[in-house]
Design an enzyme around this catalytic site. Structure first.
Site, PDB file in Angstrom:
ATOM      1  N   GLY B  17       0.810  -1.222   0.000  1.00 28.71           N
ATOM      2  CA  GLY B  17       0.000   0.000   0.000  1.00 28.71           C
ATOM      3  C   GLY B  17       0.840   1.265   0.000  1.00 28.71           C
ATOM      4  N   GLY B  19      -0.124   4.521   0.304  1.00 30.68           N
ATOM      5  CA  GLY B  19      -0.814   5.719   0.796  1.00 30.68           C
ATOM      6  C   GLY B  19       0.166   6.605   1.565  1.00 30.68           C
ATOM      7  N   GLU B 176     -17.082  18.705   3.146  1.00 31.55           N
ATOM      8  CA  GLU B 176     -16.416  19.312   1.996  1.00 31.55           C
ATOM      9  C   GLU B 176     -17.151  18.996   0.694  1.00 31.55           C
ATOM     10  OE1 GLU B 176     -11.973  19.802   3.861  1.00 31.55           O
ATOM     11  OE2 GLU B 176     -12.340  17.951   2.777  1.00 31.55           O
TER      12      GLU B 176
END
Lengths: 437, 437
Positions: B17, B19, B176
């Site tokens: 991963g 991220g 948002e």
């Protein structure tokens, strides 16, 4: 169809297709006493000349696409609909579409061209065309997926097909595309993939004629070939493709190349809805128009751009399928439609040829403007300037300028992203299905 | 798996991963005597905090994505592979993946979180999550498709579901996203679609708790709610969603809203390959780790970021699932792994909370930094500056800056393009299939 303009009941001009021709005629009818309805399958205009830069990761897709609604938001007599027009019903002056029946008073067919595989089903099945943004993004993903995949093959013979890229068709699109792929090979491959060497990757450009860029001057053709050679593109001339089974492309002279990637830019054909009389269809599936862009044999139906062929004694095949023809026809037709409505005499189309150009790579381009022909660094700057200024929208011009500048300075621009994975169809039936995941 | 570094046979650290956590640990191991292997399903890092701006057309997708190979091209001990890791085989210290078996000496699970529908199959089936670029681009397409579709409905009751947008979950993402959709309604709708009025479109934000932004300060929560009201977002608090059939969303209090669009930002859950002992799995499907980020009960397996829960007496649920936790854990773990290899004592993780913020709209944001809390125009500038500087890559920062500037000055930025049409699944089986065409 009801539009914000309907109540006035001005004559309605329906334009099918928002390419270079379609948007010019819509703009030309601004503030005129007509209702303008633009129909397109997409919600955006596409700047096709730079599709190859999206396909090779230099530009992001939104830089070469512009939403119609944003483009025409200040034009009050304008209505847009996403629609697929299936049939023109000339007798009743309506269009059958996937969003219902749409009446017109004047109809403009500006549907452009689609990829022509010349009936080769295998090729249509396995090769990748590049006529819209989605296809260009698909090519970007597929090139990257294949390079990644190649790393998993330790046997060089097994690896090769993933790193052999074959472009078929030596017109401007094929030349630009193969040049840009060669630049990835030359400047990016070894840096991004330390396991690979530049030499592991091969880029081929295949052309059936004895030269590339056959529509440009002999100087431009020769120089472009030289530039491609310098970039390491293997240019194959006088070569007829006989088949491609997804693994190997074969040629009439017996040569064959193992490859997972064939990019097809070898031909285009006009595309248009049903309802056009067979008798008016010319070579390349183009609709025959008269010198006022009226579809021969009709009264209120016009066609412009790539889909149309204005056949005259001088031009037995009509004008070339390039943006300036479509734009000039669009601008004239807008004026002529108003003249027709007002009962004034119309004007005949005269094409003003501004010249042709193609870019091959960094500092390498060829330009023909009438008798003036030049190549190389200056030609490359002219090419960039003309294309930058032709882009629609301030934002797109600025972002493209930045991408090009960073690319030029660092040799490392590039939007090498796989966002929607490209999945090659495994069965013929999948062709109509989505090809990008 | 053979890598360019294999021959040296340094200890191999495999990171699953890329991220925020995964890339920090890979960077932290630069020039160290280890072989770093990063595996990810995508070929790019995603800057998740700005996904909502891609979903609402302010930013282009490539601005918030950065290819791993480009990011690490100068790191010699780094190898990247696109791979889906299916199983961790702790006994043999190998990973079963879709590209073969990959051995590791040290394993870091940095696989992050995925959308949590809390077992609600209908919701998973019909609502849209937003955890990656493809999903964000899908939302952009779907919003636009629905507005276009609404124009084809003349009956207001038939039209309404296409123009009602429901966001579920009042955390930063939901706030948002709903704020950005409201700005489309306020500034773009009537201009792009002259047939529609601002009032035709409704934006709902649904939250089960009595307040939005529950993890921020009470001032931030209150101000954010006020801002959303000013933008015209209908904030529904203390409301439990009971169902959604693709046409109508229902709530525990009997209310219902007809809508084609439910955006789901109400929960996340850790995602990781098989092979992790059930006993170490905490609430929210997070893997329990000790204070050195080691998966409890293992020797050479670590986990960081959203997928991990460092459960202590002070923090019975572990740290919040935010980028700074993952980044700080990644940086520390890189050092600790080297210390472990060298037989040196390791350091325990201490989270330094730099604060939280959320933007609601133009000139409207809320910021909590420790005891310092501020909202409004200055908070909005701080939010923009922090996010701009956090983006990976010079090109991305420049392009984002330009998009934001044009957006701010013109009220008309926006990449309102439908490139890959979003097709909602019609059958449960399609869920795993591609949803974007």
């Amino acid at each position: 169809m009801k539009t914000q303009y309907t109540d006035n009941r001005y004559p309605r001009v329906v334009i099918i297709g928002g390419g270079f021709g379609g948007i010019e005629i819509a703009k030309g009818l601004k503030n005129k006493e007509v209702e303008v309805v633009l129909l397109d399958r997409n919600n955006h205009h596409t700047f096709q000349p730079l599709l190859y830069q999206v396909a090779t990761g230099t530009l992001d897709a939104p830089s070469i696409a512009f939403p119609f609604r944003k483009m025409f938001r200040k034009q009050e007599n304008f209505t847009f609909r996403i629609a697929d027009v299936q049939r023109i019903d000339e007798a009743n002056k309506v269009l059958d579409t996937d969003i219902g029946t749409i009446p017109y008073d004047y109809l403009v067919i500006a549907t452009g061209a689609t990829t022509n595989f010349f009936g080769n089903k295998d090729m249509e099945y396995y090769a990748m065309p590049m006529k819209n943004v989605k296809e260009a993004v698909g090519i970007r993903s597929y090139l990257l997926q294949n390079i990644e995949e190649s790393l998993l093959k330790t046997d060089p013979a097994e690896r090769a097909p993933y790193l052999n890229f074959v472009v078929v068709g030596g017109g401007p699109t094929g030349v630009e595309l193969s040049g840009a792929i060669a630049e990835i090979r030359n400047h990016i491959l070894a840096k991004d993939y330390p396991e690979l060497k530049k030499e592991d990757m091969n880029v081929y450009l295949v052309e059936g004629l004895p030269k590339i860029l056959a529509n440009l001057s002999p100087q431009a053709s020769e120089k472009a070939e030289l530039y491609l050679n310098e970039l390491g593109v293997k240019v194959m001339l006088n070569v007829q493709v006989t088949g491609y089974d997804g693994e190997e492309i074969t040629f009439a002279d017996g040569k064959r190349i193992k490859t997972k990637t064939v990019l097809w830019s070898a031909g285009v054909a006009g595309q248009f809805p049903e309802g056009i009389s067979k008798g008016t269809i010319e070579r390349g599936n183009r609709i025959r128009i008269d010198e006022e862009c009226r579809v021969v044999g009709t009264k209120d139906i016009f066609a412009i751009g790539d889909v149309a062929a204005m056949v005259t004694d001088d031009l037995p095949r009509g004008h070339p399928g390039v943006a300036p023809v479509a734009q000039q026809q669009g601008r004239l037709l807008a004026k002529n439609i108003i003249r027709i409505i007002n009962g004034q005499p119309t004007e005949q189309f005269k094409y003003f040829d501004k010249g042709s150009m193609a870019t091959i790579g960094r500092n390498k381009a060829v330009v023909d403007i009438g008798k003036i022909r030049f190549q190389g660094f200056f030609a490359w700057w002219v090419w960039m300037f003309v294309h930058l200024m032709s882009l629609v929208g301030f934002r797109n011009r600025v972002v493209t300028f930045i991408n090009w500048t960073i690319s030029y300075l660092t040799f490392n621009a590039g939007i090498r992203l796989i966002i929607h994975k490209y999945r090659r169809p495994n069965r013929i039936e999948e062709l109509d299905d989505m090809k990008i995941n």
